[in-house]
Design a protein around this motif. Structure first.
Motif, PDB file in Angstrom:
ATOM      1  N   ALA A 135      -9.194   2.639  10.906  1.00  0.00           N
ATOM      2  CA  ALA A 135      -9.349   3.463  11.912  1.00  0.00           C
ATOM      3  C   ALA A 135      -8.445   5.061  11.947  1.00  0.00           C
ATOM      4  N   MET A 136      -9.291   6.294  12.218  1.00  0.00           N
ATOM      5  CA  MET A 136      -8.378   7.255  11.934  1.00  0.00           C
ATOM      6  C   MET A 136      -7.786   7.621  13.247  1.00  0.00           C
ATOM      7  N   ARG A 137      -6.431   7.957  13.499  1.00  0.00           N
ATOM      8  CA  ARG A 137      -5.803   8.105  14.573  1.00  0.00           C
ATOM      9  C   ARG A 137      -5.667   9.616  14.934  1.00  0.00           C
ATOM     10  N   TYR A 138      -6.085   9.849  16.114  1.00  0.00           N
ATOM     11  CA  TYR A 138      -6.051  11.277  16.659  1.00  0.00           C
ATOM     12  C   TYR A 138      -5.114  11.538  17.767  1.00  0.00           C
ATOM     13  N   THR A 173     -16.608   2.639  -4.389  1.00  0.00           N
ATOM     14  CA  THR A 173     -16.268   1.854  -3.248  1.00  0.00           C
ATOM     15  C   THR A 173     -14.926   1.050  -3.501  1.00  0.00           C
ATOM     16  N   ALA A 174     -14.619   0.606  -4.549  1.00  0.00           N
ATOM     17  CA  ALA A 174     -13.100   0.231  -4.824  1.00  0.00           C
ATOM     18  C   ALA A 174     -11.935   1.289  -4.521  1.00  0.00           C
ATOM     19  N   ALA A 175     -12.484   2.353  -4.957  1.00  0.00           N
ATOM     20  CA  ALA A 175     -11.290   3.651  -4.677  1.00  0.00           C
ATOM     21  C   ALA A 175     -11.338   4.060  -3.335  1.00  0.00           C
ATOM     22  N   VAL A 176     -12.479   3.962  -2.707  1.00  0.00           N
ATOM     23  CA  VAL A 176     -12.451   4.226  -1.068  1.00  0.00           C
ATOM     24  C   VAL A 176     -11.697   3.245  -0.490  1.00  0.00           C
ATOM     25  N   ARG A 177     -12.071   2.118  -0.627  1.00  0.00           N
ATOM     26  CA  ARG A 177     -11.030   0.783  -0.121  1.00  0.00           C
ATOM     27  C   ARG A 177      -9.672   0.979  -0.224  1.00  0.00           C
ATOM     28  N   THR A 178      -9.190   1.425  -1.267  1.00  0.00           N
ATOM     29  CA  THR A 178      -7.673   1.719  -1.858  1.00  0.00           C
ATOM     30  C   THR A 178      -7.104   2.977  -1.052  1.00  0.00           C
ATOM     31  N   ALA A 179      -7.949   4.087  -1.086  1.00  0.00           N
ATOM     32  CA  ALA A 179      -7.458   5.210  -0.552  1.00  0.00           C
ATOM     33  C   ALA A 179      -7.415   5.134   1.062  1.00  0.00           C
ATOM     34  N   ALA A 180      -8.330   4.546   1.505  1.00  0.00           N
ATOM     35  CA  ALA A 180      -8.546   4.316   3.018  1.00  0.00           C
ATOM     36  C   ALA A 180      -7.456   3.392   3.562  1.00  0.00           C
ATOM     37  N   ALA A 181      -6.916   2.150   2.634  1.00  0.00           N
ATOM     38  CA  ALA A 181      -6.027   1.436   3.223  1.00  0.00           C
ATOM     39  C   ALA A 181      -4.601   2.002   3.317  1.00  0.00           C
ATOM     40  N   SER A 182      -4.447   3.055   2.481  1.00  0.00           N
ATOM     41  CA  SER A 182      -3.204   3.625   2.285  1.00  0.00           C
ATOM     42  C   SER A 182      -2.882   4.873   3.631  1.00  0.00           C
ATOM     43  N   VAL A 183      -4.035   5.073   4.155  1.00  0.00           N
ATOM     44  CA  VAL A 183      -4.012   6.173   5.390  1.00  0.00           C
ATOM     45  C   VAL A 183      -4.414   5.736   6.645  1.00  0.00           C
ATOM     46  N   LEU A 184      -5.573   5.045   6.803  1.00  0.00           N
ATOM     47  CA  LEU A 184      -5.927   4.711   7.887  1.00  0.00           C
ATOM     48  C   LEU A 184      -5.467   3.450   8.652  1.00  0.00           C
ATOM     49  N   ARG A 185      -5.507   3.389   9.935  1.00  0.00           N
ATOM     50  CA  ARG A 185      -4.840   2.333  10.805  1.00  0.00           C
ATOM     51  C   ARG A 185      -5.379   1.039  10.469  1.00  0.00           C
TER      52      ARG A 185
END
Length: 273
Positions: A153-156, A261-273
């Motif tokens: 989740a992206m927190r606003y 897809t693997a790169a998206v998973r990794t990047a999202a995991a480092s930033v999104l809630r």
């Protein structure tokens, strides 16, 4: 079995927007394009193209657009192994593009990218129409022919310049599709203000808030430095808005899509809630 020549012609009509433009790209006559489309429609048993300006795929045709794109991707991927490089078309919501998504592209060497952007509630529409092969979206129901994975989740946070009166200040909105500010107002029991500024670029949106033009909701990654410097204040310190995001992509065995897809998973995991 779908005739590949007819399928390529159909894809050209949808991409180019007319029979005449497709004919120029394919180096054939408009009459030949029309004959191929009619033959494909007879084979499928459905009208596939709306004959309008521009020509668009019907609901039945959209599934075939995705299929044509998937076939083209696999063909490009095979050729790329010999020639090097292929094109990947993606749609990403603006806040993801502005915060965490761009480094993903560096993890797919040799590819070229066509990036589209839209509100997260609408990005899946381009995937559904076959315009893109993958999407960062708020839609958690898989588009036909696609896989879906939750990213987080992206927190606003609702922020404003110091001294701005929330009750009377204008609201700043990205565009008319953007409902984040309205969702935040629902959380705090507020009413939409009479005045609204539309600022359809992430950096300009943040700057409009910093300059005191109004209040808005921004990703915590963008808000953090400006809150720390005192240029932003959080309107409701204990209230935030979490927007779930998903990765939807074509359900085909593609090395490029798997790497992406693997790169998206990794990047999202480092930033999104």
């Amino acid at each position: 079995m779908v005739d590949q020549v007819q399928l390529e012609t159909f894809q050209a009509v949808v991409e180019q927007g007319s029979f005449e433009a497709a004919a120029r790209v394919l180096h054939i006559t408009p009459s030949a394009v029309s004959q191929r489309i009619k033959a494909l429609e007879r084979a499928v048993g459905q009208v596939l193209v709306r004959r309008a300006k521009p020509c668009t795929a019907t609901v039945a045709g959209q599934a075939l657009v995705r299929f044509a794109g998937q076939v083209a991707l696999l063909e490009r991927e095979a050729l790329a192994q010999a020639r090097g490089g292929t094109r990947i078309s993606i749609v990403v919501n603006a806040d993801s593009l502005n915060t965490w998504f761009m480094p993903v592209l560096t993890e797919v060497p040799g590819a070229t990218f066509e990036i589209h952007t839209d509100d997260q509630d609408f990005t899946a529409d381009l995937l559904r129409s076959g315009t893109t092969m993958a999407a960062v979206t708020a839609e958690n129901v898989a588009v036909q022919g696609c896989r879906v994975e939750r990213l987080g989740a992206m927190r606003y946070l609702a922020v404003a310049a110091p001294g701005l009166a929330f009750d009377t200040a204008p609201m700043i909105v990205y565009n008319r599709k953007d409902q984040l500010q309205h969702r935040f107002l629902e959380l705090v029991g507020g009413r939409p203000p009479e005045r609204v500024h539309y600022v359809p670029a992430a950096s300009a949106f943040n700057e409009a808030i910093r300059l005191g033009l109004g209040w808005g909701t921004v990703p915590e990654q963008n808000a953090g430095p400006l809150l720390a410097s005192g240029e932003y204040v959080q309107i409701f310190p204990d209230v935030f808005l979490d927007i779930p995001l998903y990765w939807q992509y074509w359900r085909i065995e593609s090395d490029l899509l798997n790497t992406l897809t693997a790169a998206v998973r990794t990047a999202a995991a480092s930033v999104l809630r």
